[in-house]
Design a protein around this motif. Structure first.
Motif, PDB file in Angstrom:
ATOM      1  N   THR A 152      -4.144 -11.147  -3.687  1.00 46.35           N
ATOM      2  CA  THR A 152      -5.006 -10.987  -2.585  1.00 46.35           C
ATOM      3  C   THR A 152      -4.989 -12.372  -1.727  1.00 46.35           C
ATOM      4  O   THR A 152      -5.234 -12.159  -0.433  1.00 46.35           O
ATOM      5  CB  THR A 152      -6.481 -10.728  -3.033  1.00 46.35           C
ATOM      6  OG1 THR A 152      -6.928 -11.654  -3.969  1.00 46.35           O
ATOM      7  CG2 THR A 152      -6.421  -9.252  -3.594  1.00 46.35           C
ATOM      8  N   VAL A 155      -2.130 -12.055   0.514  1.00 44.43           N
ATOM      9  CA  VAL A 155      -2.656 -11.030   1.514  1.00 44.43           C
ATOM     10  C   VAL A 155      -3.265 -11.584   2.673  1.00 44.43           C
ATOM     11  O   VAL A 155      -3.159 -11.260   4.059  1.00 44.43           O
ATOM     12  CB  VAL A 155      -3.167  -9.699   1.031  1.00 44.43           C
ATOM     13  CG1 VAL A 155      -3.624  -8.794   2.156  1.00 44.43           C
ATOM     14  CG2 VAL A 155      -1.997  -8.948   0.044  1.00 44.43           C
ATOM     15  N   THR A 159      -2.505 -11.872   6.653  1.00 41.50           N
ATOM     16  CA  THR A 159      -3.540 -11.221   7.464  1.00 41.50           C
ATOM     17  C   THR A 159      -3.748 -12.324   8.591  1.00 41.50           C
ATOM     18  O   THR A 159      -3.659 -11.918   9.893  1.00 41.50           O
ATOM     19  CB  THR A 159      -4.492 -10.434   6.792  1.00 41.50           C
ATOM     20  OG1 THR A 159      -4.113  -9.534   5.928  1.00 41.50           O
ATOM     21  CG2 THR A 159      -5.512  -9.714   7.732  1.00 41.50           C
ATOM     22  N   ILE A 188       2.741  -7.308  -0.205  1.00 46.88           N
ATOM     23  CA  ILE A 188       2.116  -8.005   0.926  1.00 46.88           C
ATOM     24  C   ILE A 188       2.361  -7.571   2.262  1.00 46.88           C
ATOM     25  O   ILE A 188       1.346  -7.626   2.918  1.00 46.88           O
ATOM     26  CB  ILE A 188       2.624  -9.600   0.449  1.00 46.88           C
ATOM     27  CG1 ILE A 188       2.401 -10.186  -0.814  1.00 46.88           C
ATOM     28  CG2 ILE A 188       2.140 -10.576   1.714  1.00 46.88           C
ATOM     29  CD1 ILE A 188       3.046 -11.421  -1.181  1.00 46.88           C
ATOM     30  N   PHE A 191      -0.036  -4.291   2.650  1.00 49.55           N
ATOM     31  CA  PHE A 191      -1.468  -4.523   2.747  1.00 49.55           C
ATOM     32  C   PHE A 191      -1.569  -5.344   3.937  1.00 49.55           C
ATOM     33  O   PHE A 191      -2.821  -5.167   4.731  1.00 49.55           O
ATOM     34  CB  PHE A 191      -1.713  -5.121   1.455  1.00 49.55           C
ATOM     35  CG  PHE A 191      -2.129  -4.376   0.396  1.00 49.55           C
ATOM     36  CD1 PHE A 191      -3.444  -4.161  -0.113  1.00 49.55           C
ATOM     37  CD2 PHE A 191      -1.311  -3.577  -0.211  1.00 49.55           C
ATOM     38  CE1 PHE A 191      -3.747  -3.432  -1.145  1.00 49.55           C
ATOM     39  CE2 PHE A 191      -1.404  -2.619  -1.160  1.00 49.55           C
ATOM     40  CZ  PHE A 191      -2.711  -2.485  -1.730  1.00 49.55           C
ATOM     41  N   ALA A 192      -1.118  -6.436   4.199  1.00 56.05           N
ATOM     42  CA  ALA A 192      -1.329  -7.392   5.286  1.00 56.05           C
ATOM     43  C   ALA A 192      -1.223  -6.585   6.803  1.00 56.05           C
ATOM     44  O   ALA A 192      -1.686  -6.706   7.621  1.00 56.05           O
ATOM     45  CB  ALA A 192      -0.654  -8.535   5.170  1.00 56.05           C
ATOM     46  N   GLN A 283       1.870 -18.835   1.553  1.00 54.68           N
ATOM     47  CA  GLN A 283       1.341 -17.876   0.979  1.00 54.68           C
ATOM     48  C   GLN A 283       0.803 -18.014  -0.573  1.00 54.68           C
ATOM     49  O   GLN A 283       0.002 -17.274  -0.960  1.00 54.68           O
ATOM     50  CB  GLN A 283       2.199 -16.504   0.967  1.00 54.68           C
ATOM     51  CG  GLN A 283       2.440 -16.199   2.392  1.00 54.68           C
ATOM     52  CD  GLN A 283       3.996 -15.377   2.133  1.00 54.68           C
ATOM     53  OE1 GLN A 283       3.854 -13.965   2.190  1.00 54.68           O
ATOM     54  NE2 GLN A 283       4.884 -15.924   2.487  1.00 54.68           N
TER      55      GLN A 283
END
Length: 368
Positions: A152, A155, A159, A188, A191-192, A283
């Motif tokens: 998370t 992500v 994002t 990744i 979701f992003a 990341q």
């Protein structure tokens, strides 16, 4: 009881939160001693083993917020096929097992991905090591768990990058391409991409057509918008099926460069100015997200409780909003891929993102 803990594989946010949870549960809950092993299995190969007492970390609340791992980690150097200075390879597994016993450990908590888990599982079977696993990987591709530590946060970083690229893209009327991690799976990017409003989301599990992709971008321009956002996982291949790599580190291929290749292709086909951002190790670093801290804490506590219950060869997992444990042999079955028929893919497509289509010969996806 005297238990050891090590981190193995690539680093990620949340590892220190696990270490803190293990120490607090073991020391405060059971009165045990906790030993931290330096540099994963490499620390156990040394004579004497490289290890530190972690009991005094019980009050180090800063660990909850600290990225990386205070124990250090390695993502190469398989002890069963260890690279030697002369270029040869040697089986040093017995040294790792010997190091575990030299430390007088009653159990070991291994924090790692599927590769690390597979190695530790094999070592445990050979050397009588009482092992409990905790899953961590930014790629979130371990079987049997909905979330792994580090995902998370990765992500969130991706994002945030899309959020920052969007106004620049609009200001300069560009296509902005963001290349993110994802060695085997595109969790990744997916979701992003949904969270960051990407117009194109490319993942290794799905094929794409450059003509369709280019036309999708041109349709965005025709609709009146002067920019587009593209997110692509590092392991996505060229349209001819060939991988874009940066060579290898002596043991595995290093992916990278698909973003730049895609920029050249899209620029030529659309006439649209295109720029690329490669996030890379950004990341992995930084302060762990609240979700990563929560899951890390839950995993750490549960792992110690499993040792107290003498339940070994188990891996902590997150399922149905709670922590459970599963057999390690069910986790080390290969990467858990994106479900191309699942909710996240259908959501991305429903929002108008181009994702291509499932390959004619689908990869085998592992179930949660």
């Amino acid at each position: 009881m005297r238990i050891g803990v090590l981190t193995s594989g690539g680093d990620c946010a949340g590892l220190n939160a696990v270490i803190l949870a293990v120490v607090r549960r073991a020391v405060l809950g059971y009165g045990w001693d906790v030993v931290g092993i330096r540099q994963g299995t490499h620390g156990l190969m040394q004579d004497p083993p490289h290890a530190i007492d972690l009991n005094d970390q019980v009050n180090s609340d800063g660990l909850l917020r600290l990225g990386g791992t205070i124990l250090g980690t390695v993502n190469k150097g398989d002890p069963f096929h260890y690279p030697m200075p002369d270029g040869s390879f040697a089986d040093r597994s017995s040294e790792v097992i010997e190091g575990y016993h030299k430390l007088g450990l009653d159990a070991l908590i291994g924090i790692g991905g599927d590769g690390s888990m597979a190695i530790l599982h094999r070592l445990a079977k050979m050397g009588g090591i009482n092992l409990v696993g905790i899953p961590k990987t930014v790629d979130n591709d371990l079987a049997q768990t909905e979330y792994s530590i580090g995902f998370t946060t990765a992500v969130n970083v991706a994002t945030d990058a899309l959020d920052r690229l969007q106004p620049t893209a609009a200001s300069h009327e560009r296509i902005m391409i963001l290349e993110v991690m994802g060695r085997d799976a595109g969790h990744i990017a997916l979701f992003a991409g949904v969270a960051g409003g990407a117009d194109v989301i490319l993942i290794p599990e799905m094929d794409y057509d450059l003509d369709e992709l280019s036309q999708h971008c041109l349709n965005i321009r025709k609709s009146g918008r002067n920019h587009a956002l593209v997110i692509v996982a590092e392991a996505v291949k060229r349209d001819d099926g060939s991988a874009v790599t940066l060579g290898d580190d002596g043991q595995k291929v290093r992916y990278g460069g698909i973003g730049h290749w895609l920029a050249d292709e899209l620029g030529a086909r659309t006439g649209w100015e295109t720029r690329v951002t490669v996030l890379g190790h950004v990341q992995r670093g930084g302060t762990p997200s609240p979700r990563d801290r929560v899951i890390a804490s839950a995993f750490g506590v549960h792992a110690v409780d499993l040792i107290a219950e003498r339940k070994f060869d188990r891996v902590c997992a997150w399922q149905q909003r709670k922590v459970v444990d599963v057999a390690m042999e069910d986790v080390i079955v290969g990467p858990r891929l994106v479900d191309t028929q699942g909710t996240m893919v259908s959501t991305a497509k429903g929002l108008g993102a181009y994702m291509g289509h499932p390959p004619k010969v689908a990869k085998t996806a592992k179930t949660v």
